[in-house]
Design an enzyme around this catalytic site. Structure first.
Site, PDB file in Angstrom:
ATOM      1  N   ASP A  84     -23.042   8.568  -9.988  1.00 58.28           N
ATOM      2  CA  ASP A  84     -23.593   7.328  -9.534  1.00 58.28           C
ATOM      3  C   ASP A  84     -22.795   6.851  -8.164  1.00 58.28           C
ATOM      4  O   ASP A  84     -21.578   7.344  -8.146  1.00 58.28           O
ATOM      5  CB  ASP A  84     -23.605   6.333 -10.647  1.00 58.28           C
ATOM      6  CG  ASP A  84     -22.347   6.296 -11.492  1.00 58.28           C
ATOM      7  OD1 ASP A  84     -21.371   5.806 -10.784  1.00 58.28           O
ATOM      8  OD2 ASP A  84     -22.139   7.006 -12.655  1.00 58.28           O
TER       9      ASP A  84
ATOM     10  N   GLU B  32       0.986  -1.252   0.123  1.00 56.88           N
ATOM     11  CA  GLU B  32      -0.011   0.026   0.047  1.00 56.88           C
ATOM     12  C   GLU B  32       0.959   1.279   0.017  1.00 56.88           C
ATOM     13  O   GLU B  32       0.757   2.238  -0.712  1.00 56.88           O
ATOM     14  CB  GLU B  32      -0.905   0.120   1.212  1.00 56.88           C
ATOM     15  CG  GLU B  32      -1.776   1.224   1.428  1.00 56.88           C
ATOM     16  CD  GLU B  32      -2.925   1.170   0.271  1.00 56.88           C
ATOM     17  OE1 GLU B  32      -3.782   0.367   0.251  1.00 56.88           O
ATOM     18  OE2 GLU B  32      -2.850   2.260  -0.512  1.00 56.88           O
TER      19      GLU B  32
ATOM     20  N   SER C 185      -7.536   2.059  -3.418  1.00 57.56           N
ATOM     21  CA  SER C 185      -6.284   2.475  -3.008  1.00 57.56           C
ATOM     22  C   SER C 185      -5.406   3.002  -4.182  1.00 57.56           C
ATOM     23  O   SER C 185      -4.519   3.916  -3.820  1.00 57.56           O
ATOM     24  CB  SER C 185      -5.501   1.021  -2.378  1.00 57.56           C
ATOM     25  OG  SER C 185      -5.828   0.913  -1.254  1.00 57.56           O
TER      26      SER C 185
ATOM     27  N   ASP D 125       0.971   4.152  -3.074  1.00 59.27           N
ATOM     28  CA  ASP D 125       0.675   5.595  -2.725  1.00 59.27           C
ATOM     29  C   ASP D 125       1.721   6.368  -3.172  1.00 59.27           C
ATOM     30  O   ASP D 125       1.495   7.557  -3.546  1.00 59.27           O
ATOM     31  CB  ASP D 125       0.287   5.581  -1.282  1.00 59.27           C
ATOM     32  CG  ASP D 125      -1.108   4.769  -0.783  1.00 59.27           C
ATOM     33  OD1 ASP D 125      -1.739   4.289  -1.721  1.00 59.27           O
ATOM     34  OD2 ASP D 125      -1.367   4.699   0.365  1.00 59.27           O
TER      35      ASP D 125
ATOM     36  N   GLY E  58     -24.157  11.039 -15.579  1.00 58.63           N
ATOM     37  CA  GLY E  58     -24.337  11.783 -14.530  1.00 58.63           C
ATOM     38  C   GLY E  58     -23.780  11.146 -13.220  1.00 58.63           C
ATOM     39  O   GLY E  58     -23.063  10.038 -13.398  1.00 58.63           O
TER      40      GLY E  58
ATOM     41  N   ASP F  52     -17.495  11.381 -17.719  1.00 58.10           N
ATOM     42  CA  ASP F  52     -18.529  10.634 -17.085  1.00 58.10           C
ATOM     43  C   ASP F  52     -18.270   8.931 -17.419  1.00 58.10           C
ATOM     44  O   ASP F  52     -18.245   8.701 -18.618  1.00 58.10           O
ATOM     45  CB  ASP F  52     -19.866  11.161 -17.473  1.00 58.10           C
ATOM     46  CG  ASP F  52     -20.964  10.618 -16.873  1.00 58.10           C
ATOM     47  OD1 ASP F  52     -20.669   9.936 -15.864  1.00 58.10           O
ATOM     48  OD2 ASP F  52     -22.008  10.836 -17.134  1.00 58.10           O
TER      49      ASP F  52
END
Ligand SMILES: *[C@@H]1O[C@H](CO)[C@@H](O)[C@H](O)[C@H]1NC(C)=O
Ligand SMILES: *[C@@H]1O[C@H](CO)[C@@H](O)[C@H](O)[C@H]1NC(C)=O
Length: 573
Positions: free
Chosen positions: A554, A293, A491, A297, A552, A533
């Site tokens: 969601d 992780e 992540s 990152d 749009g 979108d």
């Protein structure tokens, strides 16, 4: 005679008023039962010392919230005029009456407290289980997490003296259970020495096409091509991007160098990140100790937000409450700084239902404070679709924390490049703790109309909907312990989108403008058309197909993925 008596009474009256009876206890917080996955292993030892946090009722959060929206809403006269540390603390500081009655309670019970938040709204108080049990009418027990064997002392309910109602917001840890599975990325292809691909950077923005290899492996170059992210170096040294690190996940500089040498050959492979630590945190550089992780990152911030000063903030294990305690501590740490980073990305979280409502509210208020100071706070939305931070059994949908908090920006995941579709694990849904904020009212109501009766009764239609935005989250190439491989998860998406905002901030700062700060009022208004979108895919879970990605907003991909050129225009550059 009569008047003498009256005098005596009057004389003692103030004394009576100022030493309230603290033994009239009223139920303050409780949970329905032991959370899934935990068992009660019996009473906690009476002499075991508990390091408790007392959250005091904060001063004037309603006005601070108005300020947050005033400085974050495009078109508002105060837009961009972020508050100073001192201005924020003025709003948060508890009323004098609150501080004094809590101090009286402590003194009456021989307790001493340490103030651990800059505004004085959070105290650290230690006491044995026996004392905590009687002061709060609690039944502190040892709870064992069955899968990991991890044990923690918790109670399913606690009371506080009636005299402290309206002053003591919560005692922690009490009914909050940590989730030992913070949503870490899923390793989707073996991290193996062979997978490295040298995709040379083509820096011609007008002619760049997305290489076909990006359909199977996402690299920084793919993201630059797909989203139009600049490859040129940021110039502003005052601009900062913070990357949260928890649970002994270390970000390795040598792995970053290997990553950059192969996947960003156009920049120096020795590009470094800064380190901040708290709670005894460290960043061990033994290559075998590199965390998947943490490496993900840092590689997708330093490797995408080219030239932006990036800091890995490593929270150590010197606290009592697993990942959650780190969540409280890191935010108080940053609130204590005079120049916190302009963007903070965090790829950890947990299910909302494991946390006490009062504590969740306090953490959310902390994000409000940092937002008012001009920091954009991004969190991964979770990797279990509608079933929460990880996939699991459920009959109703499980929202994640802190994605339900209206004062942060939640990032979901997409996959594929033509078209970009929702990743099926992308966490999304509606909070049961936080009501729908006005900035998303129109977007959410349009979605709910489209959805019709699908999933009726499985989610809270009045709650804050998440995620807000999304970015690539599958087949993302990283280096761990000198080996290349790919990972998947929201992540990946949070640091990627955080890098986009950090690069926009660089240009804003260079133009003498304030950084973006709290993003959502912008994203749901003038920012919406600057996003791609995503209209296909869904996030199944809890034996349903989850929510569909539609035109749009969601609750799978939010408003969409970045289009850098359009965002640049939308932020006024
Ligand atoms: C970039 O690509 C465009 C379109 O193909 C071309 O006209 C231009 O000359 C290229 N610029 C550079 C610096 O290669
Ligand atoms: C639904 O959300 C609202 C906040 O909008 C909350 O007050 C309410 O308790 C939630 N309902 C349930 C059943 O959790």
């Amino acid at each position: 005679m009569f008047s003498a008596k009256l005098l005596t009474l009057l004389a003692i009256l103030p004394l009576v008023l100022s030493s309230p009876v603290f033994n009239n206890l009223v139920l303050h917080e409780q949970r329905d039962g032991v959370p899934d996955g935990f068992v009660n292993s019996g009473a906690a030892p009476a002499d075991q010392v508990l390091n408790l946090r007392f959250g005091l009722v904060q001063g004037d959060m309603a006005t601070l919230e108005q300020k947050l929206f005033a400085v974050s809403t495009p078109g508002s006269p105060e837009f961009g005029q972020h508050l100073t540390k001192e201005e924020v603390e003025e709003f948060v500081r508890p009323a004098a009456e609150t501080t004094s009655i809590v101090n009286e309670f402590l003194a009456a019970n021989g307790l001493t407290a340490t103030t651990i938040s800059p505004a004085g709204d959070m105290l650290s108080v230690s006491m044995p289980v026996s004392q905590a049990s009687s002061l709060f009418d609690a039944d502190f027990s040892v709870f064992t997490h069955q899968e990991t064997g991890q044990q923690s002392v918790r109670t399913l309910a606690y009371s506080i003296p009636a005299a402290l109602s309206g002053h003591l917001d919560f005692v922690h840890p009490t009914i909050t259970f940590e989730n030992p599975f913070a949503h870490l990325p899923v390793v989707s292809s073996p991290i193996s020495p062979s997978a490295a691909q040298n995709i040379a950077g083509n820096n011609n923005l007008t002619s760049r096409a997305v290489p076909s290899s990006c359909a199977t492996t996402i690299t920084p170059t793919c993201l630059q091509d797909l989203y139009g992210i600049p490859t040129t170096k940021a110039t502003q040294s005052s601009n900062g991007l913070g990357v949260s690190g928890f649970i002994q996940q270390f970000a390795n500089q040598a792995d970053l160098s290997t990553f950059l040498a192969s996947l960003r050959p156009d920049i120096s492979s020795s590009t470094a990140f800064a380190l901040q630590t708290l709670d005894g945190g460290e960043n061990t550089q033994t290559r075998a100790d590199a965390g998947t992780e943490a490496n993900l990152d840092i590689q997708y911030t330093v490797g995408v937000a080219t030239g932006v000063p990036t800091t890995f903030i490593s929270v150590g294990n010197n606290f009592q409450d697993g990942a959650l305690e780190g969540f409280l501590d890191i935010i108080n740490f940053l609130l204590g700084e005079s120049n916190p980073p302009h963007v903070l990305t965090t790829s950890y979280g947990q299910n909302e239902n494991t946390i006490s409502r009062a504590l969740a509210n306090n953490l959310c208020n902390a994000y409000m404070q940092l937002g008012a100071r001009g920091t954009s706070i991004l969190f991964a939305s979770g990797d279990g679709g509608v079933s929460g931070s990880q996939s699991g059994r459920c009959t109703t949908f499980v929202p994640t924390f802190p994605s339900g908090c209206p004062f942060m920006t939640s990032v979901g995941a997409t996959t594929g490049i033509s078209p970009e579709t929702a990743a099926d694990f992308s966490g999304g849904g509606f909070s049961n703790f936080f009501a729908q904020p006005s900035y998303q009212a129109s977007a959410v109501s349009t979605f709910l109309k489209t959805l019709g009766s699908t999933n009726k009764g499985k989610f809270n239609t009045t709650g804050r909907g998440f995620p807000d935005i999304s970015a690539q989250g599958e087949n993302v190439e990283i280096v761990v312990d000198n080996k290349f491989g790919t990972v998947a998860g929201t992540s990946c998406s949070s640091p990627i989108f955080a890098s986009v905002f950090a690069l926009l901030n660089d240009e804003l700062v260079a133009a003498g403008k304030p950084p973006l700060g709290f993003l959502n009022p912008f994203l749901y208004s003038t920012g919406a058309s600057a996003l791609n979108d995503v209209t296909s895919g869904s996030n199944p879970g809890c034996n349903t197909n989850g929510f569909p990605a539609v035109t749009g907003w969601d609750p799978v991909t939010g408003l969409g993925t970045p289009n850098f050129a359009k965002l640049r225009t939308a932020v006024g550059l």
